[in-house]
Design a protein around this motif. Structure first.
Motif, PDB file in Angstrom:
ATOM      1  N   LEU A   1     -32.512 -15.475 -14.877  1.00 21.99           N
ATOM      2  CA  LEU A   1     -32.595 -15.084 -16.278  1.00 21.99           C
ATOM      3  C   LEU A   1     -31.597 -15.881 -17.103  1.00 21.99           C
ATOM      4  O   LEU A   1     -30.410 -15.947 -16.763  1.00 21.99           O
ATOM      5  N   TRP A   2     -32.078 -16.472 -18.186  1.00 17.92           N
ATOM      6  CA  TRP A   2     -31.211 -17.073 -19.200  1.00 17.92           C
ATOM      7  C   TRP A   2     -31.092 -16.045 -20.319  1.00 17.92           C
ATOM      8  O   TRP A   2     -32.072 -15.743 -21.002  1.00 17.92           O
ATOM      9  N   TYR A   3     -29.885 -15.494 -20.490  1.00 22.61           N
ATOM     10  CA  TYR A   3     -29.660 -14.339 -21.367  1.00 22.61           C
ATOM     11  C   TYR A   3     -28.860 -14.774 -22.598  1.00 22.61           C
ATOM     12  O   TYR A   3     -27.670 -15.074 -22.494  1.00 22.61           O
ATOM     13  N   PRO A   4     -29.473 -14.785 -23.811  1.00 23.85           N
ATOM     14  CA  PRO A   4     -28.820 -15.401 -24.969  1.00 23.85           C
ATOM     15  C   PRO A   4     -28.096 -14.440 -25.907  1.00 23.85           C
ATOM     16  O   PRO A   4     -27.736 -14.836 -27.012  1.00 23.85           O
ATOM     17  N   SER A   5     -27.896 -13.213 -25.503  1.00 23.48           N
ATOM     18  CA  SER A   5     -27.332 -12.235 -26.425  1.00 23.48           C
ATOM     19  C   SER A   5     -25.841 -12.024 -26.181  1.00 23.48           C
ATOM     20  O   SER A   5     -25.371 -12.075 -25.042  1.00 23.48           O
ATOM     21  N   ILE A   6     -25.096 -11.760 -27.259  1.00 26.12           N
ATOM     22  CA  ILE A   6     -23.760 -11.221 -27.089  1.00 26.12           C
ATOM     23  C   ILE A   6     -23.884  -9.906 -26.332  1.00 26.12           C
ATOM     24  O   ILE A   6     -24.895  -9.206 -26.450  1.00 26.12           O
ATOM     25  N   TYR A   7     -22.890  -9.576 -25.550  1.00 26.45           N
ATOM     26  CA  TYR A   7     -22.977  -8.309 -24.812  1.00 26.45           C
ATOM     27  C   TYR A   7     -21.582  -7.843 -24.431  1.00 26.45           C
ATOM     28  O   TYR A   7     -20.578  -8.489 -24.761  1.00 26.45           O
ATOM     29  N   GLU A   8     -21.521  -6.721 -23.721  1.00 27.49           N
ATOM     30  CA  GLU A   8     -20.238  -6.063 -23.456  1.00 27.49           C
ATOM     31  C   GLU A   8     -19.439  -6.671 -22.316  1.00 27.49           C
ATOM     32  O   GLU A   8     -18.268  -6.330 -22.102  1.00 27.49           O
ATOM     33  N   GLY A   9     -20.039  -7.595 -21.547  1.00 25.55           N
ATOM     34  CA  GLY A   9     -19.333  -8.194 -20.426  1.00 25.55           C
ATOM     35  C   GLY A   9     -19.311  -7.292 -19.208  1.00 25.55           C
ATOM     36  O   GLY A   9     -20.188  -6.454 -19.011  1.00 25.55           O
ATOM     37  N   PHE A  10     -18.304  -7.494 -18.352  1.00 24.48           N
ATOM     38  CA  PHE A  10     -18.128  -6.693 -17.143  1.00 24.48           C
ATOM     39  C   PHE A  10     -19.336  -6.790 -16.215  1.00 24.48           C
ATOM     40  O   PHE A  10     -19.755  -5.810 -15.603  1.00 24.48           O
ATOM     41  N   GLU A  11     -19.886  -7.999 -16.123  1.00 26.28           N
ATOM     42  CA  GLU A  11     -21.037  -8.210 -15.245  1.00 26.28           C
ATOM     43  C   GLU A  11     -21.014  -9.637 -14.712  1.00 26.28           C
ATOM     44  O   GLU A  11     -20.594 -10.566 -15.401  1.00 26.28           O
ATOM     45  N   TYR A  12     -21.496  -9.779 -13.471  1.00 28.28           N
ATOM     46  CA  TYR A  12     -21.696 -11.089 -12.868  1.00 28.28           C
ATOM     47  C   TYR A  12     -22.891 -10.988 -11.947  1.00 28.28           C
ATOM     48  O   TYR A  12     -22.988 -10.072 -11.134  1.00 28.28           O
ATOM     49  N   SER A  13     -23.821 -11.901 -12.084  1.00 30.39           N
ATOM     50  CA  SER A  13     -24.948 -11.990 -11.165  1.00 30.39           C
ATOM     51  C   SER A  13     -25.349 -13.448 -11.034  1.00 30.39           C
ATOM     52  O   SER A  13     -25.431 -14.162 -12.045  1.00 30.39           O
ATOM     53  N   GLU A  14     -25.609 -13.877  -9.831  1.00 29.32           N
ATOM     54  CA  GLU A  14     -26.083 -15.241  -9.629  1.00 29.32           C
ATOM     55  C   GLU A  14     -27.543 -15.395 -10.024  1.00 29.32           C
ATOM     56  O   GLU A  14     -28.087 -16.492  -9.940  1.00 29.32           O
ATOM     57  N   SER A  15     -28.141 -14.308 -10.499  1.00 29.60           N
ATOM     58  CA  SER A  15     -29.505 -14.357 -11.030  1.00 29.60           C
ATOM     59  C   SER A  15     -29.517 -14.460 -12.555  1.00 29.60           C
ATOM     60  O   SER A  15     -30.591 -14.397 -13.156  1.00 29.60           O
ATOM     61  N   VAL A  16     -28.339 -14.598 -13.164  1.00 22.87           N
ATOM     62  CA  VAL A  16     -28.250 -14.658 -14.625  1.00 22.87           C
ATOM     63  C   VAL A  16     -27.324 -15.794 -15.047  1.00 22.87           C
ATOM     64  O   VAL A  16     -26.281 -16.025 -14.429  1.00 22.87           O
ATOM     65  N   LEU A  17     -27.711 -16.492 -16.112  1.00 21.42           N
ATOM     66  CA  LEU A  17     -26.829 -17.399 -16.839  1.00 21.42           C
ATOM     67  C   LEU A  17     -26.638 -16.793 -18.221  1.00 21.42           C
ATOM     68  O   LEU A  17     -27.605 -16.580 -18.951  1.00 21.42           O
ATOM     69  N   TYR A  18     -25.393 -16.500 -18.563  1.00 16.10           N
ATOM     70  CA  TYR A  18     -25.066 -15.760 -19.777  1.00 16.10           C
ATOM     71  C   TYR A  18     -24.663 -16.762 -20.868  1.00 16.10           C
ATOM     72  O   TYR A  18     -23.614 -17.398 -20.780  1.00 16.10           O
ATOM     73  N   THR A  19     -25.494 -16.881 -21.902  1.00 13.34           N
ATOM     74  CA  THR A  19     -25.221 -17.895 -22.927  1.00 13.34           C
ATOM     75  C   THR A  19     -24.737 -17.299 -24.248  1.00 13.34           C
ATOM     76  O   THR A  19     -24.452 -18.037 -25.185  1.00 13.34           O
ATOM     77  N   GLY A  20     -24.654 -15.969 -24.349  1.00 15.54           N
ATOM     78  CA  GLY A  20     -24.092 -15.333 -25.526  1.00 15.54           C
ATOM     79  C   GLY A  20     -22.592 -15.160 -25.381  1.00 15.54           C
ATOM     80  O   GLY A  20     -22.016 -15.339 -24.302  1.00 15.54           O
ATOM     81  N   ALA A  21     -21.949 -14.783 -26.474  1.00 15.97           N
ATOM     82  CA  ALA A  21     -20.492 -14.666 -26.487  1.00 15.97           C
ATOM     83  C   ALA A  21     -20.021 -13.430 -25.731  1.00 15.97           C
ATOM     84  O   ALA A  21     -20.697 -12.398 -25.690  1.00 15.97           O
ATOM     85  N   THR A  22     -18.831 -13.531 -25.141  1.00 17.14           N
ATOM     86  CA  THR A  22     -18.172 -12.402 -24.506  1.00 17.14           C
ATOM     87  C   THR A  22     -17.169 -11.789 -25.483  1.00 17.14           C
ATOM     88  O   THR A  22     -16.846 -12.377 -26.517  1.00 17.14           O
ATOM     89  N   LEU A  23     -16.667 -10.617 -25.151  1.00 17.74           N
ATOM     90  CA  LEU A  23     -15.824  -9.885 -26.098  1.00 17.74           C
ATOM     91  C   LEU A  23     -14.527 -10.617 -26.429  1.00 17.74           C
ATOM     92  O   LEU A  23     -14.023 -10.517 -27.551  1.00 17.74           O
ATOM     93  N   ASN A  24     -13.971 -11.368 -25.473  1.00 17.08           N
ATOM     94  CA  ASN A  24     -12.742 -12.098 -25.807  1.00 17.08           C
ATOM     95  C   ASN A  24     -13.008 -13.220 -26.811  1.00 17.08           C
ATOM     96  O   ASN A  24     -12.090 -13.694 -27.471  1.00 17.08           O
ATOM     97  N   GLN A  25     -14.288 -13.618 -26.959  1.00 18.60           N
ATOM     98  CA  GLN A  25     -14.646 -14.670 -27.912  1.00 18.60           C
ATOM     99  C   GLN A  25     -15.050 -14.100 -29.275  1.00 18.60           C
ATOM    100  O   GLN A  25     -15.301 -14.873 -30.204  1.00 18.60           O
ATOM    101  N   THR A  26     -15.128 -12.774 -29.397  1.00 26.27           N
ATOM    102  CA  THR A  26     -15.581 -12.156 -30.650  1.00 26.27           C
ATOM    103  C   THR A  26     -14.675 -11.012 -31.097  1.00 26.27           C
ATOM    104  O   THR A  26     -14.085 -11.059 -32.170  1.00 26.27           O
ATOM    105  N   VAL A  27     -14.558  -9.983 -30.263  1.00 33.34           N
ATOM    106  CA  VAL A  27     -13.837  -8.778 -30.685  1.00 33.34           C
ATOM    107  C   VAL A  27     -12.351  -9.046 -30.868  1.00 33.34           C
ATOM    108  O   VAL A  27     -11.738  -8.551 -31.820  1.00 33.34           O
TER     109      VAL A  27
END
Length: 388
Positions: A103-129
């Motif tokens: 999965l290529w996931y393009p949304s900002i989200y809450e973080g606290f996740e890692y999966s080798e089935s996902v590439l996270y392309t949205g911002a993490t909380l340290n980059q926004t909040v």
């Protein structure tokens, strides 16, 4: 005669074009479509076109799961561009892991996740909040009211915002949650509470139709937006257009992309997007991130030569792309992107004045393992406006 055309690279596109988040996820679709068209017009990847299978889950996590299963198990699709809400990502994640999908996931989200089935392309909380909290505390004041939609992303993001504010001497004067499909009647008491409590700013993680109602009722209540703005991670240009720009000027957005960014890559993207989609929504963080991740995918696919999730994922972690928002590269340890944070204030024309932007991309820290809560993310001098 035999067909000599090379076989296409079949991929899935799983965003909602209807339902509670239909507006922003439609922007994901448009960014995805533009990138696919650009790549195919340029000859595809290794001479083969990208062929998207596009399905609409209508904002229903059960439908996301069912349609992802159809893609992975029945349609032979191993790569999916999709999901926006965390509930939809969580719904499809077990299927991706079971079927060796990616999965290529393009949304900002809450973080606290890692999966080798996902590439996270949205911002993490340290980059926004974190930069947003600093900006609010330094520029508006220490009293923050928090409001969110009632699901995992707002609750986790708000928990982090509360921790930052309180660790830096501020006060959270209230924290309220409303349903995703909230109506005006349930939001109006919140307006009364804001008027009564007089916070220095409102941090909102409301999304979708509820967020649009929040901004309209905020304007209706006559609250001074310059003095007491709503600050969010999601109020992008397309949603401002839907709400009405005259109802949103003065509100704040922490993001890694703004349509007003002045760079050759963004000017090209803006021109191509508007030529392709005409009177549709303007370019925003939602369409740009979806667009950029398809180009990252194409570069990774050119190296890997395969849609195999492991090979493609490994190639993606070595891939770079000069995106409209800036230079992108994955962090190999956590599969999230290095991104350049910024803070903007909405203008009456629906665009943003960029008040502050980091000098360089910031490493993603989805687990907040190295980001310090008790010290400012940036110096006070770094978060003053760079425009009047």
């Amino acid at each position: 005669m035999p067909d000599d055309d090379p076989p296409a690279w079949k991929v899935g596109v799983l965003f909602s074009r209807s339902g509670v988040t239909g507006l922003t996820e439609t922007e994901h679709v448009l960014g995805t479509a533009l990138a696919v068209e650009e790549i195919n017009t340029a000859g595809g990847v290794r001479g083969r076109p990208i062929a998207p299978l596009c399905l609409d889950p209508a904002g229903d996590p059960v439908a996301y799961r069912a349609l992802a299963r159809r893609m992975l198990a029945d349609e032979g699709v191993g790569v999916i561009f999709g999901c926006s809400l965390s509930a939809s990502r969580k719904a499809v994640l077990p299927l991706l892991e079971r079927h060796d999908g990616l999965l290529w996931y393009p949304s900002i989200y809450e973080g606290f996740e890692y999966s080798e089935s996902v590439l996270y392309t949205g911002a993490t909380l340290n980059q926004t909040v974190f930069p947003l909290a600093d900006y609010l505390l330094h520029r508006h004041g220490p009293r923050i009211l928090i409001v969110g939609s009632d699901y995992i992303y707002p609750r986790e993001s708000n928990r982090v915002m509360r921790d930052i504010v309180e660790s830096r001497g501020g006060t959270v004067v209230g924290e309220r949650y409303l349903p995703l499909d909230v109506d005006d009647g349930a939001i109006r008491p919140l307006m009364d509470e804001i008027v009564r409590l007089e916070p220095d700013a409102v941090f909102s993680t409301m999304v979708g139709q509820g967020a649009r109602r929040l901004y309209r009722l905020y304007a209706e209540a006559g609250i001074d937006r310059a003095r007491r703005p709503i600050a969010s991670l999601t109020l992008a240009e397309g949603e401002i257009a839907a709400i009405g720009p005259h109802l949103c000027d003065g509100h704040l957005l922490a993001a890694t992309y703004f349509g007003a960014l002045d760079s050759p890559a963004n000017r090209r993207f803006d021109r191509s997007f508007r030529e392709r989609f005409g009177d549709g929504p303007p370019p925003s963080m939602w369409s740009q991130t979806a667009y950029a991740q398809v180009h990252l995918f194409a570069r990774a696919l050119a190296e890997a030569g395969s849609l195999d999730a492991r090979r493609l994922g490994e190639a993606a972690l070595r891939t770079r792309f000069a995106a409209p928002e800036g230079d992108l590269a994955f962090d190999a340890e956590n599969r999230h992107l290095w991104l350049t944070p910024g803070i903007g204030v909405a203008r009456p024309d629906g665009q943003f004045d960029i008040l502050w932007r980091a000098d360089a991309p910031v490493r993603p820290d989805p687990w907040l393992a190295s980001t310090r809560f008790e010290a400012s993310w940036a110096r006070a001098s770094d978060v003053v406006p760079v425009v009047p």
